[in-house]
Design an enzyme around this catalytic site. Sequence first.
Site, PDB file in Angstrom:
ATOM      1  N   ASN A   9       7.053  66.022 106.008  1.00 43.80           N
ATOM      2  CA  ASN A   9       6.256  64.879 105.570  1.00 43.80           C
ATOM      3  C   ASN A   9       6.904  63.652 106.206  1.00 43.80           C
ATOM      4  O   ASN A   9       7.972  63.219 105.762  1.00 43.80           O
ATOM      5  CB  ASN A   9       6.253  64.755 104.053  1.00 43.80           C
ATOM      6  N   ARG A  11       6.484  60.650 105.913  1.00 48.33           N
ATOM      7  CA  ARG A  11       6.677  59.511 105.016  1.00 48.33           C
ATOM      8  C   ARG A  11       7.893  59.675 104.105  1.00 48.33           C
ATOM      9  O   ARG A  11       8.288  58.739 103.423  1.00 48.33           O
ATOM     10  CB  ARG A  11       5.413  59.304 104.170  1.00 48.33           C
ATOM     11  N   CYS A  12       8.494  60.849 104.106  1.00 46.01           N
ATOM     12  CA  CYS A  12       9.646  61.141 103.244  1.00 46.01           C
ATOM     13  C   CYS A  12      10.940  60.931 104.030  1.00 46.01           C
ATOM     14  O   CYS A  12      11.124  61.495 105.110  1.00 46.01           O
ATOM     15  CB  CYS A  12       9.545  62.586 102.759  1.00 46.01           C
ATOM     16  N   SER A  13      11.846  60.163 103.460  1.00 47.42           N
ATOM     17  CA  SER A  13      13.105  59.865 104.161  1.00 47.42           C
ATOM     18  C   SER A  13      13.945  61.129 104.382  1.00 47.42           C
ATOM     19  O   SER A  13      14.555  61.296 105.436  1.00 47.42           O
ATOM     20  CB  SER A  13      13.906  58.811 103.414  1.00 47.42           C
ATOM     21  N   ARG A  16      12.362  63.063 107.220  1.00 49.02           N
ATOM     22  CA  ARG A  16      12.653  62.403 108.502  1.00 49.02           C
ATOM     23  C   ARG A  16      14.105  62.652 108.913  1.00 49.02           C
ATOM     24  O   ARG A  16      14.402  62.894 110.087  1.00 49.02           O
ATOM     25  CB  ARG A  16      12.384  60.894 108.419  1.00 49.02           C
TER      26      ARG A  16
END
Length: 118
Positions: A9, A11-13, A16
């Site tokens: 995802n 958008r997930c730190s 990433r």
Amino acid sequence: MSKVQIWHNPRCSKSREAFAILEELETPKDVVKYLEEHPSKEQITNIFKMLGYKSPRDMMRTKEDIYKELNLKDEKDDEKLIEAMAKHPKLIERPIIIKGDKAIIARPPQLIAAFLQT
């Protein structure tokens, strides 16, 4: 090094960060953006087995609003928990790294390097 799959995802730190670790290690990978490409019940079941967890709940984001809305806290049926993840992939904990017939939820992402060496 053999190719791995990451359920990612962007958008997930943590996701990433896991992706960056795979890049840094120059790991060949397939990226599955599971929020866009909803996984099937069969795919989720297979990953659940690869993770070696006792309950599908162990691979769920239990603090998500949808978890509470669907009243999954009291759900005892593993099949229904898997169905909920298939219908609402936001419930799937991330990032998941798959290598061969094994998988981990890379929380913290630093688990990835040791996992790739197994």
